[in-house]
Design an enzyme around this catalytic site. Structure first.
Site, PDB file in Angstrom:
ATOM      1  N   ASP A 117       0.850  -1.186   0.000  1.00  0.00           N
ATOM      2  CA  ASP A 117       0.000   0.000   0.000  1.00  0.00           C
ATOM      3  C   ASP A 117       0.891   1.244   0.000  1.00  0.00           C
ATOM      4  O   ASP A 117       1.863   1.318   0.761  1.00  0.00           O
ATOM      5  CB  ASP A 117      -0.892  -0.002   1.245  1.00  0.00           C
ATOM      6  N   LEU A 118       0.582   2.196  -0.882  1.00  0.00           N
ATOM      7  CA  LEU A 118       1.358   3.441  -0.908  1.00  0.00           C
ATOM      8  C   LEU A 118       0.964   4.293   0.290  1.00  0.00           C
ATOM      9  O   LEU A 118      -0.236   4.500   0.541  1.00  0.00           O
ATOM     10  CB  LEU A 118       1.116   4.213  -2.206  1.00  0.00           C
ATOM     11  N   ASP A 160      -4.563   2.354  -4.704  1.00  0.00           N
ATOM     12  CA  ASP A 160      -3.109   2.405  -4.499  1.00  0.00           C
ATOM     13  C   ASP A 160      -2.611   1.153  -3.782  1.00  0.00           C
ATOM     14  O   ASP A 160      -1.557   1.170  -3.147  1.00  0.00           O
ATOM     15  CB  ASP A 160      -2.728   3.659  -3.706  1.00  0.00           C
TER      16      ASP A 160
END
Length: 235
Positions: A117-118, A160
């Site tokens: 996950d960003l 994302d």
């Protein structure tokens, strides 16, 4: 004199027949197959004409097959990949993992999974705009793809969030790879006006697992822990 004429006549028949034999041997083996020329003997010229028509028809059908196969591959790629990043999509992950887990279970292979996950991606979008956010996602996929093997799969799981599927990889080596990706992103961020980081949760296949969702669930729990510990890390 008669013997000489007979020899010439045989040669006139034999040479074009040899050309026909040569041509039939090369059909399908070479891209450019030449056509047969007229030899002046009615029956052989008719045969030549038929072969030339056959070659044209074969070339036409081959070209049509190539066009149709190219279209099919392109449509399949569109159906299986995320249009923005080029990563595989959830649909492909489900199809691939359903069959692959059967192999893993049967042959007792290792399989690990990263869920990535960003960090604070919404903030990037809100501050710099969605176009910049898209560029960050594209850059992330490029860095990740350069870090993994050809047989590993990177999947855009949503927004994302990404999954990397690692066949024949135990959890220890999966964590090494996960840290490698983080380090490469940190290197990329040096002297960049817009930087980003990621958090990674790791899991591996267990005998009790019935679907890829089992691995995703455990990796997601690890990802949650990575976020709690300050992000930009692997759990």
């Amino acid at each position: 004199c008669l013997k000489f004429k007979a020899k010439v006549f045989v040669s006139q028949i034999n040479n074009p027949l040899l050309e026909i034999i040569k041509l039939t041997k090369n059909i399908g083996k070479t891209k450019d197959t030449k056509t047969l020329n007229s030899c002046g003997i009615l029956e052989i010229d008719e045969l030549n004409k038929n072969f030339n028509s056959l070659i044209l028809e074969l070339n036409k059908r081959t070209n049509n097959l190539i066009i149709e196969e190219t279209k099919r591959i392109y449509q399949e790629k569109l159906a299986n990949t995320d249009t923005l990043t080029g990563a595989y999509n959830r649909r492909y992950l489900k199809e691939f993992s359903t069959d692959y887990l059967k192999i893993v279970k049967r042959e007792k292979k290792n399989l690990s999974l990263l869920i990535i996950d960003l960090d604070d991606f919404k903030k990037i979008n809100d501050t710099f705009g969605h176009e910049t956010g898209d560029e960050v996602l594209i850059r992330f996929v490029k860095i990740t793809r350069a870090s993994i093997r050809k047989n590993d799969l990177i999947v855009r799981f949503g927004g994302d969030e990404f999954i990397v599927l690692l066949p024949n990889t135990n959890i220890s080596n999966a964590r090494i790879l996960a840290n490698k990706i983080i380090n490469k992103i940190n290197e990329y961020n040096m002297n960049k006006e817009i930087s980003f980081s990621i958090s990674i949760g790791v899991s591996q296949y267990e005998e009790k697992d019935n679907s890829i969702e089992n691995l995703i669930s455990r990796a997601d729990d690890s990802l949650y822990e990575a976020k709690k510990r300050g992000k930009n890390c692997v759990i």
